[in-house]
Design a protein around this motif. Sequence first.
Motif, mmCIF file in Angstrom:
data_model
loop_
_atom_site.group_PDB
_atom_site.id
_atom_site.type_symbol
_atom_site.label_atom_id
_atom_site.label_comp_id
_atom_site.label_asym_id
_atom_site.label_seq_id
_atom_site.Cartn_x
_atom_site.Cartn_y
_atom_site.Cartn_z
ATOM 1 N N GLN A 263 0.367 -1.396 0.145
ATOM 2 C CA GLN A 263 0.235 0.096 0.007
ATOM 3 C C GLN A 263 0.632 1.265 0.466
ATOM 4 O O GLN A 263 0.593 2.282 -0.917
ATOM 5 N N GLU A 264 1.950 1.270 0.677
ATOM 6 C CA GLU A 264 2.798 2.479 0.668
ATOM 7 C C GLU A 264 3.591 2.885 -0.307
ATOM 8 O O GLU A 264 4.051 3.380 -0.721
ATOM 9 N N ALA A 265 3.550 1.616 -1.190
ATOM 10 C CA ALA A 265 4.529 1.611 -2.209
ATOM 11 C C ALA A 265 4.030 2.439 -3.357
ATOM 12 O O ALA A 265 4.313 3.175 -4.007
ATOM 13 N N ALA A 266 2.927 1.777 -3.399
ATOM 14 C CA ALA A 266 1.631 2.300 -4.334
ATOM 15 C C ALA A 266 1.205 3.568 -4.132
ATOM 16 O O ALA A 266 1.242 4.339 -5.134
ATOM 17 N N LEU A 267 1.340 4.421 -2.265
ATOM 18 C CA LEU A 267 1.502 5.701 -2.813
ATOM 19 C C LEU A 267 2.439 6.555 -3.416
ATOM 20 O O LEU A 267 2.618 7.979 -3.125
ATOM 21 N N ARG A 268 3.383 6.076 -2.935
ATOM 22 C CA ARG A 268 4.652 7.178 -3.029
ATOM 23 C C ARG A 268 4.872 7.174 -4.716
ATOM 24 O O ARG A 268 5.129 8.051 -4.856
ATOM 25 N N ASP A 269 4.902 5.356 -5.794
ATOM 26 C CA ASP A 269 4.510 5.975 -7.192
ATOM 27 C C ASP A 269 3.914 6.600 -7.318
ATOM 28 O O ASP A 269 4.000 7.714 -8.257
ATOM 29 N N GLN A 270 2.433 7.243 -6.571
ATOM 30 C CA GLN A 270 1.501 7.768 -6.612
ATOM 31 C C GLN A 270 1.578 8.990 -6.842
ATOM 32 O O GLN A 270 1.998 10.169 -6.884
#
Length: 261
Positions: free
Chosen positions: A201-208
């Motif tokens: 979840q955190e990785a997806a938010l970082r990419d976004q």
Amino acid sequence: MTASLDVLTAAVRGWLDEPRQGPLVLGLCGAQGSGKSTLTAGLAERIGVRTAILSLDDLYLRGAARAELARTIHPLLRTRGVPLTHDVARGIALIDAIRRGESVTLPRFDKAVDEPGAGEALTGPIDLLIFEGWCVGARPQGDVSAPVNALERDEDADARWRSAVNAALARDYAALFAHIDRLILLAAPGFDVVARWRGEQEAALRDQLAATGKDVSGLMDEAAIARFVQHYERLTRWILAEMPMRADLVLRLDEERRLLP
């Protein structure tokens, strides 16, 4: 998530056919990273009625309010997440207004800066309100004296933090969750998978955020996530043990979030 969405949609269509005053308030509980947001968005798109989504996460208190809780009750309450760190009164008022068919502003919390963001206008009336969150519908435990992890053992040795959280569940949060008409549990296979799911979840938010040029310095690394999820461990384990016996629908997932038979 397709199979889970199929089962959930069929159940909700049946509940929508039942007589009631105002919209159906659907409570969706699931551990961090279990796919609640994806599932709720899919249901809202597919169900074919006017739908709104309210996340428990969007009811987080401001940092200053959590700092005050940390000062007066326990330092661990500075970290958002557990009961006591939400604006429960606002949640109750919102659901009541939505039930009356009123237009409201749905809160939206900006996790990147750890503060409330701009709200979203909702023009009433609606047919379905999806209220989702990691501990939506949770009930208090009995004895919370024994620590379940290193965080509780080392930073809450006298059980003051977890006792205050448990008391809030029995009081204010019980009043909020009483507004739910039907309760769904998106059940993880166990707590051990939650840290990995939260990391994804955190990785997806970082990419976004990176894709839009926003600051990602406030996001958590692997070590921070491992500590962070310990705040949620006790109640997540309790939910997985207790809620299946009373939820209106239980969707059991494997480690890849696929629906189990």
